[in-house]
Design a protein around this motif. Structure first.
Motif, mmCIF file in Angstrom:
data_model
loop_
_atom_site.group_PDB
_atom_site.id
_atom_site.type_symbol
_atom_site.label_atom_id
_atom_site.label_comp_id
_atom_site.label_asym_id
_atom_site.label_seq_id
_atom_site.Cartn_x
_atom_site.Cartn_y
_atom_site.Cartn_z
ATOM 1 N N SER A 3 20.993 25.496 27.575
ATOM 2 C CA SER A 3 19.645 24.922 27.531
ATOM 3 C C SER A 3 19.376 24.084 28.775
ATOM 4 C CB SER A 3 19.488 24.050 26.281
ATOM 5 O OG SER A 3 19.801 24.781 25.122
ATOM 6 N N ALA A 4 20.369 23.300 29.179
ATOM 7 C CA ALA A 4 20.214 22.440 30.359
ATOM 8 C C ALA A 4 20.047 23.281 31.620
ATOM 9 C CB ALA A 4 21.423 21.515 30.502
ATOM 10 N N ARG A 5 20.782 24.378 31.702
ATOM 11 C CA ARG A 5 20.702 25.254 32.874
ATOM 12 C C ARG A 5 19.321 25.909 32.942
ATOM 13 N NH1 ARG A 5 22.703 30.096 32.689
ATOM 14 N NH2 ARG A 5 24.070 29.563 30.953
ATOM 15 N N ALA A 6 18.770 26.315 31.801
ATOM 16 C CA ALA A 6 17.442 26.939 31.784
ATOM 17 C C ALA A 6 16.380 25.949 32.272
ATOM 18 C CB ALA A 6 17.107 27.428 30.375
ATOM 19 N N VAL A 7 16.464 24.711 31.800
ATOM 20 C CA VAL A 7 15.472 23.703 32.186
ATOM 21 C C VAL A 7 15.645 23.322 33.661
ATOM 22 C CG1 VAL A 7 14.716 21.327 31.749
ATOM 23 C CG2 VAL A 7 15.128 22.885 29.834
ATOM 24 N N ALA A 8 16.896 23.235 34.108
ATOM 25 C CA ALA A 8 17.165 22.953 35.529
ATOM 26 C C ALA A 8 16.614 24.078 36.398
ATOM 27 C CB ALA A 8 18.662 22.776 35.767
ATOM 28 N N GLY A 9 16.707 25.301 35.917
ATOM 29 C CA GLY A 9 16.174 26.436 36.674
ATOM 30 C C GLY A 9 14.676 26.315 36.860
ATOM 31 N N TYR A 10 13.976 25.897 35.826
ATOM 32 C CA TYR A 10 12.524 25.786 35.918
ATOM 33 C C TYR A 10 12.113 24.668 36.872
ATOM 34 C CZ TYR A 10 7.625 25.856 34.842
ATOM 35 O OH TYR A 10 6.256 25.954 34.969
ATOM 36 N N TYR A 11 12.733 23.494 36.703
ATOM 37 C CA TYR A 11 12.337 22.338 37.524
ATOM 38 C C TYR A 11 12.997 22.346 38.905
ATOM 39 C CZ TYR A 11 10.079 19.867 33.608
ATOM 40 O OH TYR A 11 9.238 19.488 32.595
ATOM 41 N N GLY A 12 13.919 23.263 39.143
ATOM 42 C CA GLY A 12 14.644 23.281 40.412
ATOM 43 C C GLY A 12 15.879 22.399 40.387
ATOM 44 N N THR A 13 15.971 21.540 39.392
ATOM 45 C CA THR A 13 17.119 20.659 39.196
ATOM 46 C C THR A 13 17.006 20.121 37.767
ATOM 47 O OG1 THR A 13 18.195 18.604 39.914
ATOM 48 C CG2 THR A 13 15.827 18.689 40.134
ATOM 49 N N PHE A 14 18.112 19.668 37.197
ATOM 50 C CA PHE A 14 17.980 19.021 35.887
ATOM 51 C C PHE A 14 17.093 17.797 36.096
ATOM 52 C CE2 PHE A 14 19.501 16.638 32.109
ATOM 53 C CZ PHE A 14 19.184 17.604 31.167
ATOM 54 N N PRO A 15 16.117 17.562 35.196
ATOM 55 C CA PRO A 15 15.065 16.575 35.495
ATOM 56 C C PRO A 15 15.538 15.128 35.641
ATOM 57 C CG PRO A 15 14.439 17.976 33.632
ATOM 58 C CD PRO A 15 15.860 18.309 33.954
ATOM 59 N N VAL A 16 16.619 14.757 34.995
ATOM 60 C CA VAL A 16 17.106 13.369 35.087
ATOM 61 C C VAL A 16 18.589 13.397 35.461
ATOM 62 C CG1 VAL A 16 15.453 12.309 33.495
ATOM 63 C CG2 VAL A 16 17.528 13.339 32.573
ATOM 64 N N PRO A 17 19.076 12.333 36.116
ATOM 65 C CA PRO A 17 20.494 12.350 36.505
ATOM 66 C C PRO A 17 21.437 12.413 35.308
ATOM 67 C CG PRO A 17 19.469 10.219 37.031
ATOM 68 C CD PRO A 17 18.362 11.151 36.622
ATOM 69 N N ARG A 18 20.998 11.833 34.190
ATOM 70 C CA ARG A 18 21.862 11.827 33.019
ATOM 71 C C ARG A 18 21.018 11.744 31.759
ATOM 72 N NH1 ARG A 18 23.268 7.729 28.871
ATOM 73 N NH2 ARG A 18 25.334 8.265 28.114
ATOM 74 N N ALA A 19 21.299 12.635 30.818
ATOM 75 C CA ALA A 19 20.635 12.586 29.514
ATOM 76 C C ALA A 19 21.696 12.501 28.433
ATOM 77 C CB ALA A 19 19.778 13.829 29.317
ATOM 78 N N GLN A 20 21.370 11.793 27.363
ATOM 79 C CA GLN A 20 22.252 11.716 26.198
ATOM 80 C C GLN A 20 21.686 12.631 25.117
ATOM 81 O OE1 GLN A 20 25.106 9.274 25.351
ATOM 82 N NE2 GLN A 20 25.277 11.089 24.059
ATOM 83 N N VAL A 21 22.492 13.560 24.638
ATOM 84 C CA VAL A 21 22.088 14.397 23.507
ATOM 85 C C VAL A 21 22.985 14.049 22.325
ATOM 86 C CG1 VAL A 21 21.933 16.750 22.590
ATOM 87 C CG2 VAL A 21 21.198 16.275 24.937
ATOM 88 N N ILE A 22 22.376 13.626 21.233
ATOM 89 C CA ILE A 22 23.116 13.261 20.021
ATOM 90 C C ILE A 22 22.903 14.392 19.005
ATOM 91 C CG2 ILE A 22 23.355 11.550 18.176
ATOM 92 C CD1 ILE A 22 22.148 9.466 20.165
ATOM 93 N N VAL A 23 23.994 15.042 18.603
ATOM 94 C CA VAL A 23 23.902 16.172 17.681
ATOM 95 C C VAL A 23 24.392 15.720 16.312
ATOM 96 C CG1 VAL A 23 24.533 18.574 17.245
ATOM 97 C CG2 VAL A 23 24.385 17.735 19.604
ATOM 98 N N LEU A 24 23.482 15.794 15.330
ATOM 99 C CA LEU A 24 23.781 15.285 13.994
ATOM 100 C C LEU A 24 23.619 16.394 12.959
ATOM 101 C CD1 LEU A 24 21.765 11.946 14.263
ATOM 102 C CD2 LEU A 24 24.243 12.219 14.458
ATOM 103 N N PRO A 25 24.392 16.321 11.880
ATOM 104 C CA PRO A 25 24.220 17.320 10.827
ATOM 105 C C PRO A 25 22.990 16.989 9.987
ATOM 106 C CG PRO A 25 25.923 15.754 10.199
ATOM 107 C CD PRO A 25 25.431 15.328 11.549
ATOM 108 N N GLY A 26 22.255 18.012 9.590
ATOM 109 C CA GLY A 26 21.125 17.757 8.703
ATOM 110 C C GLY A 26 20.014 18.751 8.905
#
Ligand SMILES: [Zn+2]
Length: 469
Positions: A215-238
């Motif tokens: 997912s990150a690679r797809a978004v980086a491809g569109y914007y030419g780079t990943f949009p922010v230097p660092r993102a936190q993704v929290i994956v929770l069950p539910g």
């Protein structure tokens, strides 16, 4: 300057270079309690506050006076600290975080998700209510062995703490304490720190990591780079669905929470759109509430295109989605612009209509040399990401400069504030060579804008083709 004057100047300069609000946070086992010491390096006003309802879970609040600590009683969520009115001051307190999460059960304040406590820094860092001067807040968290901490607030350069502008603390990114497994995923131009809730999952952990990376690679491809230097993704069950729901919050960082249901399989992750949608939000600034349809529309329009360019979605699926979805975003009589409506169709598909029409107009006016891609890349390059808030006009003007047109500004006036007649989508599909056909689409490569259509999904300029020159 006297020696005393010099000393005072040095002290003032060092105070100015450090954070205005500085916190050390000590978590106890299971994040039951946080013990916090806050130091304010300048006069910040006497009123300190926590998020709505959190005051009831704050105890032993005290201000430093000489060698002593003086107890300060709370008034709801507020604590009045006279010393902070006059100059630098220090306070300390404890927060019964686990109890707050179980009792309040509110996602934006304190909330339990299994064993994980979701609570943004604004619920456990006492913030001055009336310190409007620019500055930075910084916090450092110490953890017991059984607890991890995840936050979207940007880490300091040395990685030992987190830091952002003081005005962002009130709406700070998602943060969590608990049994979380950290995994760092690299994307072109940035990193994604994944915090995966411990426990039983229906897919191997590596599948979850691969999904985030893809997912990150797809978004980086569109914007030419990943949009922010660092993102936190929290994956929770539910959630009842395989990939339940996602939500993104910036303001001094970048954070996404996404819920995975019990039935999630590798195949679900491979065709997921939710995380790409959320990550697309990272590349555009927060804009005022009335214009949220511009943010949601952007993610709705860009997500399938980003996936198609990354080879994750067929070209036909992108157009089928637009053919089926865009009618929900038709302006309605008497609506007088999407800024004034709250209906679901306008929020997602009215917004997507805006970015779709903008993309067509920019490409037609520049003979295919410029597109919405260029506008969005310029906005991001100027710092317009989820980490900041901008007036919408600033984003649109930045985008227009990058394409040498006024398309974004003019189209916003039409769809956002004036209101527009319904768009003739059938004529548009005909010009693009998109033929709705038995639940899918067929392409007509002899259509006048067929090359433009292909350029949208393959991301390349239609140069040399001659059709749009
Ligand atoms: Zn969204």
């Amino acid at each position: 300057m006297s020696a005393w004057g010099l000393l005072a100047a040095v002290a003032a300069a060092s105070a100015a270079s450090g954070p205005a609000w500085d916190y050390t946070v000590d978590a106890s086992a299971h994040a039951r309690e946080l013990t916090v010491v806050a130091r304010f390096s300048r006069a910040v006003g006497s009123a300190l506050t926590f998020d709505d309802g959190m005051g009831a879970f704050v105890e032993a609040f005290a201000m430093e006076r000489g060698p002593h600590w003086l107890a300060i009683p709370g008034h709801g969520d507020q604590f009045i600290v006279p010393a902070c009115e006059r100059g630098p001051c220090r306070v300390r307190y404890r927060v019964r975080l686990l109890e707050a999460a179980r009792t309040l059960d509110r996602r934006g304040v304190a909330h339990m998700n299994g064993e994980v406590v979701l609570a943004p820094p604004s619920s456990w860092l006492a913030r001055p209510l009336r310190d409007a001067k620019p500055g930075r807040y910084r916090f450092h968290v110490t953890l017991p062995a059984d607890v991890s901490f995840a936050t979207g607030v940007f880490p300091t350069d040395d990685g030992g703490a987190y830091e952002a502008p003081t005005h962002d603390l009130e709406q700070a990114p998602y943060s969590a304490f608990g049994p979380l497994e950290p995994v760092r995923v690299r994307a072109p131009g940035g990193v994604v720190d994944v915090a995966l809730a411990s426990g039983e999952w229906s897919v191997p952990r590596q599948d979850v990591v691969d999904w985030v990376e893809r997912s990150a690679r797809a978004v980086a491809g569109y914007y030419g780079t990943f949009p922010v230097p660092r993102a936190q993704v929290i994956v929770l069950p539910g959630g009842r669905r395989p990939i339940g729901f996602g939500t993104t919050l910036g303001n001094g960082g970048a954070s996404i929470i996404v819920w995975l249901g019990k039935g999630a399989s590798r195949a679900h992750l491979e065709r997921d759109w939710v995380l790409v949608h959320e990550m697309t939000h990272l590349g555009f600034p927060n804009v005022p509430r009335a214009q949220h349809w511009m943010e949601e529309g952007l993610a709705t329009y860009v997500e399938p295109i980003a996936r198609a360019r990354a080879g994750l979605l067929a070209e036909g699926e992108v157009w089928r989605g637009l053919v089926q979805g865009l009618p929900n975003g038709q302006p309605r009589p008497g609506e007088n612009g999407f800024d004034r409506t709250r209906r679901w169709g306008a929020l997602y598909w009215g917004g997507a209509m805006y970015w779709f029409l903008a993309d067509l107009q920019i490409r037609e006016r520049t003979a295919g040399r410029r597109s919405v891609d260029d506008a969005l890349r310029a906005i991001r390059a100027q710092g317009g990401t989820i980490a900041v808030s901008w007036p919408l006009a600033r984003a649109l003007e930045t985008g227009d400069r990058a394409t040498g047109t006024d398309v974004l500004t003019k189209l916003y006036a039409r769809l956002g504030t004036e209101g527009s007649a319904p768009v003739d989508l059938d004529a548009t599909w005909a010009r693009l060579g998109v033929r709705p056909d038995a639940g899918g689409v067929r392409f007509d490569d002899g259509a006048p804008l067929a090359a433009l259509r292909r350029a949208i999904t393959d991301g390349r300029e239609p140069a040399g083709d001659g059709r749009t020159e």
